[in-house]
Design a protein around this motif. Structure first.
Motif, short mmCIF file in Angstrom:
data_model
loop_
_atom_site.label_atom_id
_atom_site.label_comp_id
_atom_site.label_asym_id
_atom_site.label_seq_id
_atom_site.Cartn_x
_atom_site.Cartn_y
_atom_site.Cartn_z
N ARG A 1 46.54 43.15 38.44
CA ARG A 1 46.83 43.92 39.65
C ARG A 1 46.66 45.42 39.41
O ARG A 1 46.26 46.16 40.31
CB ARG A 1 48.25 43.61 40.14
N PRO B 1 53.45 38.52 42.06
CA PRO B 1 53.01 37.40 41.23
C PRO B 1 53.92 36.17 41.32
O PRO B 1 53.45 35.04 41.38
CB PRO B 1 53.00 38.00 39.82
N LEU C 1 48.03 37.91 35.96
CA LEU C 1 47.98 38.56 37.27
C LEU C 1 48.69 39.90 37.25
O LEU C 1 48.23 40.87 37.87
CB LEU C 1 48.60 37.64 38.33
N ARG C 2 49.79 39.99 36.54
CA ARG C 2 50.53 41.25 36.50
C ARG C 2 49.68 42.38 35.92
O ARG C 2 49.73 43.51 36.39
CB ARG C 2 51.82 41.07 35.69
N ILE D 1 50.64 33.98 35.76
CA ILE D 1 51.52 35.05 36.25
C ILE D 1 51.39 36.28 35.35
O ILE D 1 51.27 37.42 35.84
CB ILE D 1 52.99 34.56 36.31
#
Length: 307
Positions: free
Chosen positions: A69, A115, A65-66, A62
């Motif tokens: 992005r 996420p 991914l943040r 997570i």
């Protein structure tokens, strides 16, 4: 059982969770490695090693991914996940869910979720984790996780990709497709393409690719039919493979280096979508990567010579 043995037993599951959240092989492997370091460095043994490791790799993913992005928003051209030749985690009881959830079409849908929604959906819908485990993993109450799961499920169901259910039929059609491609058989290719077929590629600005999305059976068949003879002249080989659970192929230069991959979405006996990945940054885990720009120059020279 030692920590190393416990971890290695669960490694396939951890990678599969991380890959579905992140869409990148390298990022998923890094998340799994970081999970191992935290597990190895912990002074106590958790009550459930599976729960501890799954929660750890999910939280790490997570966070990654943040930040990812933001990078993907500035990506040049269409962004596709890094191709995966085989999912290391196998569960016969959930084989359909696992295969569909790792397809490029499904991963691209997941990209539209937040996420947290993505992590909750992956844990619940793909790996069948209970809501108490999910809540502890993402640091939210169970009720909130149920809402996140429901919202993610609605979004995924609205755009859920449909594939040919019979794998044998998919493989048979893919075989005919790549045979027609090798021959440069435009008519043969056209017959296999759906009326609304699209061909789109991910080069990331680092590889020569189609100037734009190519749509319609006539345009797609002609482009592929013209490309095949050029590939043959410079020794490019087509290696049919399962890619992200769907029929596809790896293209290699005469030295066996990876040039690109092609993935087919097949439904109702026709190819609905063709995705290509040529960005060298996304191919390195498949082996040494070819110099696509040098190959393009060689193709152009061969064309002028035949001129």
């Amino acid at each position: 059982m030692s920590k190393v043995e416990e971890f290695e037993e669960l490694r396939p599951l951890l990678f599969s969770i991380a890959y579905r959240i992140l869409g990148g092989v390298g990022e998923a492997e890094d998340a799994v490695q970081e999970t191992w370091l935290r597990f190895a460095g912990s002074a106590t043994r958790p009550t459930s090693t599976k729960a501890f490791l799954s929660a750890t790799v999910t939280r790490i993913s997570i966070d990654v991914l943040r930040s990812a992005r933001v990078r993907r928003e500035a990506y040049v051209g269409p962004w596709f996940p890094e191709p995966l030749l085989s999912d290391p985690y196998q569960d016969p009881a959930r084989s359909v869910e696992l295969a569909d959830s790792v397809s490029m079409a499904a991963l691209l849908l997941l990209e539209r979720l937040s996420p947290l929604e993505r992590a909750v959906f992956v844990l619940r819908e793909v790996f069948d984790f209970g809501f108490p485990e999910i809540a502890a993993t993402v640091g939210r109450k169970e009720a909130a996780c149920r809402q996140l799961a429901a919202r993610a499920r609605r979004h995924m169901d609205a755009g859920r990709p449909r594939f040919e259910a019979d794998r044998a039929e998919r493989e048979e059609l893919a075989g005919r497709f790549f045979e027609a491609f090798r021959k440069g058989d435009v008519d043969g290719l056209r017959e296999l393409l759906a009326a609304d077929v699209e061909l789109v590629g991910d080069g990331g600005g680092k590889a020569p690719l189609f100037a734009r999305l190519v749509a319609g059976p006539e345009h797609v068949a002609r482009l592929l039919g013209a490309l095949a003879p050029q590939y043959v002249r410079v020794g490019v080989a087509v290696e049919p493979r399962q890619i992200n659970g769907q029929p596809g192929a790896v293209f290699r230069d005469r030295d066996g280096k990876v040039l690109s991959i092609l993935v087919l979405d097949v439904l109702d006996g026709q190819v609905q979508m063709i995705r290509s990945v040529m960005n060298p940054d996304k191919l390195g885990h498949l082996g040494p990567v070819a110099d696509a720009w040098a190959l393009k120059h060689e193709v152009n020279q061969a064309r002028r010579t035949r001129g």
